[in-house]
Design a protein around this motif. Sequence first.
Motif, PDB file in Angstrom:
ATOM      1  N   ASP A 144      -5.848  22.587 -21.116  1.00  0.00           N
ATOM      2  CA  ASP A 144      -4.250  22.605 -21.352  1.00  0.00           C
ATOM      3  C   ASP A 144      -3.821  24.238 -21.109  1.00  0.00           C
ATOM      4  O   ASP A 144      -3.008  24.947 -20.666  1.00  0.00           O
ATOM      5  CB  ASP A 144      -3.455  22.452 -22.211  1.00  0.00           C
ATOM      6  CG  ASP A 144      -3.959  23.175 -23.465  1.00  0.00           C
ATOM      7  OD1 ASP A 144      -5.171  23.397 -23.534  1.00  0.00           O
ATOM      8  OD2 ASP A 144      -2.635  23.070 -24.388  1.00  0.00           O
ATOM      9  N   ASP A 145      -5.237  25.503 -20.282  1.00  0.00           N
ATOM     10  CA  ASP A 145      -4.323  26.754 -20.581  1.00  0.00           C
ATOM     11  C   ASP A 145      -5.243  26.851 -18.842  1.00  0.00           C
ATOM     12  O   ASP A 145      -6.412  25.980 -18.303  1.00  0.00           O
ATOM     13  CB  ASP A 145      -5.793  27.394 -21.196  1.00  0.00           C
ATOM     14  CG  ASP A 145      -5.814  28.277 -20.633  1.00  0.00           C
ATOM     15  OD1 ASP A 145      -6.405  28.943 -19.721  1.00  0.00           O
ATOM     16  OD2 ASP A 145      -5.012  29.480 -21.405  1.00  0.00           O
ATOM     17  N   ASP A 194      -5.898  15.574 -28.898  1.00  0.00           N
ATOM     18  CA  ASP A 194      -6.263  16.192 -29.369  1.00  0.00           C
ATOM     19  C   ASP A 194      -7.447  15.735 -28.772  1.00  0.00           C
ATOM     20  O   ASP A 194      -7.539  14.563 -28.186  1.00  0.00           O
ATOM     21  CB  ASP A 194      -6.913  17.649 -30.382  1.00  0.00           C
ATOM     22  CG  ASP A 194      -7.502  16.368 -31.557  1.00  0.00           C
ATOM     23  OD1 ASP A 194      -8.008  15.482 -30.738  1.00  0.00           O
ATOM     24  OD2 ASP A 194      -7.510  16.985 -32.476  1.00  0.00           O
ATOM     25  N   ASN A 236      -3.247  17.135 -19.861  1.00  0.00           N
ATOM     26  CA  ASN A 236      -3.743  17.465 -21.331  1.00  0.00           C
ATOM     27  C   ASN A 236      -4.071  15.735 -21.474  1.00  0.00           C
ATOM     28  O   ASN A 236      -4.209  14.578 -21.228  1.00  0.00           O
ATOM     29  CB  ASN A 236      -1.670  16.784 -21.562  1.00  0.00           C
ATOM     30  CG  ASN A 236      -1.020  15.496 -20.099  1.00  0.00           C
ATOM     31  OD1 ASN A 236      -1.102  14.385 -20.431  1.00  0.00           O
ATOM     32  ND2 ASN A 236       0.304  16.347 -20.289  1.00  0.00           N
ATOM     33  N   ARG A 291      -8.652  21.480 -28.028  1.00  0.00           N
ATOM     34  CA  ARG A 291      -7.619  21.812 -29.005  1.00  0.00           C
ATOM     35  C   ARG A 291      -6.732  21.908 -27.471  1.00  0.00           C
ATOM     36  O   ARG A 291      -6.774  22.463 -26.535  1.00  0.00           O
ATOM     37  CB  ARG A 291      -7.774  23.008 -29.179  1.00  0.00           C
ATOM     38  CG  ARG A 291      -8.997  23.030 -30.789  1.00  0.00           C
ATOM     39  CD  ARG A 291      -8.390  24.571 -31.179  1.00  0.00           C
ATOM     40  NE  ARG A 291      -9.553  24.182 -32.151  1.00  0.00           N
ATOM     41  CZ  ARG A 291     -10.354  26.131 -33.231  1.00  0.00           C
ATOM     42  NH1 ARG A 291      -8.997  26.911 -33.218  1.00  0.00           N
ATOM     43  NH2 ARG A 291     -10.431  25.376 -34.316  1.00  0.00           N
ATOM     44  N   MET A 292      -5.596  20.322 -27.694  1.00  0.00           N
ATOM     45  CA  MET A 292      -4.885  20.407 -27.286  1.00  0.00           C
ATOM     46  C   MET A 292      -3.871  19.938 -27.392  1.00  0.00           C
ATOM     47  O   MET A 292      -3.985  19.660 -28.506  1.00  0.00           O
ATOM     48  CB  MET A 292      -5.443  19.142 -25.620  1.00  0.00           C
ATOM     49  CG  MET A 292      -6.226  19.952 -24.717  1.00  0.00           C
ATOM     50  SD  MET A 292      -6.521  18.522 -23.538  1.00  0.00           S
ATOM     51  CE  MET A 292      -6.958  17.782 -24.547  1.00  0.00           C
ATOM     52  N   PRO A 293      -2.455  20.539 -27.123  1.00  0.00           N
ATOM     53  CA  PRO A 293      -1.570  20.084 -27.675  1.00  0.00           C
ATOM     54  C   PRO A 293      -0.959  18.283 -27.504  1.00  0.00           C
ATOM     55  O   PRO A 293      -1.433  17.416 -26.471  1.00  0.00           O
ATOM     56  CB  PRO A 293      -0.671  20.057 -27.243  1.00  0.00           C
ATOM     57  CG  PRO A 293      -0.587  21.259 -25.881  1.00  0.00           C
ATOM     58  CD  PRO A 293      -1.936  20.842 -25.537  1.00  0.00           C
ATOM     59  N   GLY A 294      -0.443  17.157 -28.593  1.00  0.00           N
ATOM     60  CA  GLY A 294      -0.847  16.402 -28.467  1.00  0.00           C
ATOM     61  C   GLY A 294      -2.213  15.586 -29.033  1.00  0.00           C
ATOM     62  O   GLY A 294      -2.237  16.132 -30.228  1.00  0.00           O
TER      63      GLY A 294
END
Length: 136
Positions: free
Chosen positions: A13-14, A63, A37, A58-61
């Motif tokens: 995600d980065d 993981d 994602n 570590r990702m939003p929504g």
Amino acid sequence: MGAMNPTILIVEDDASNMRFLEAFLVLSGYEVATADNAEAALSYIRQQPPALVLLDVRMPGIDGLEMVRLIRADANTSVARTPLVAITANVMPGAEHDIMEAGCDGYVPKPINIPLLESYLERFVKNARSTPPAIE
């Protein structure tokens, strides 16, 4: 190298980490697909399992570790057996155990350890490209 090269899916995600990994892999001669994602990555993997997935933990929504569990539980064995290598800044004690326990095939800490990443590429992708299936 032709279009038949195995694809590596990067799930990150980065944007700067994604660009770095993508540039490194393309310059190393690999086909690369990207997803920012877990939902997009799962959709891609279910349509066309890649030779290897490099995924941020570590990702939003959803993981990365939950994504690993979903892949490992998939009814399609081609999806469930997809090689998964976590890439994470979490280098706390126990992190590697948790990552491997979730079902990952490997772990690369950030900042990215290039020789370690290359060892996983050698193990999962180059072998997929050049080794015929074993006859038992």
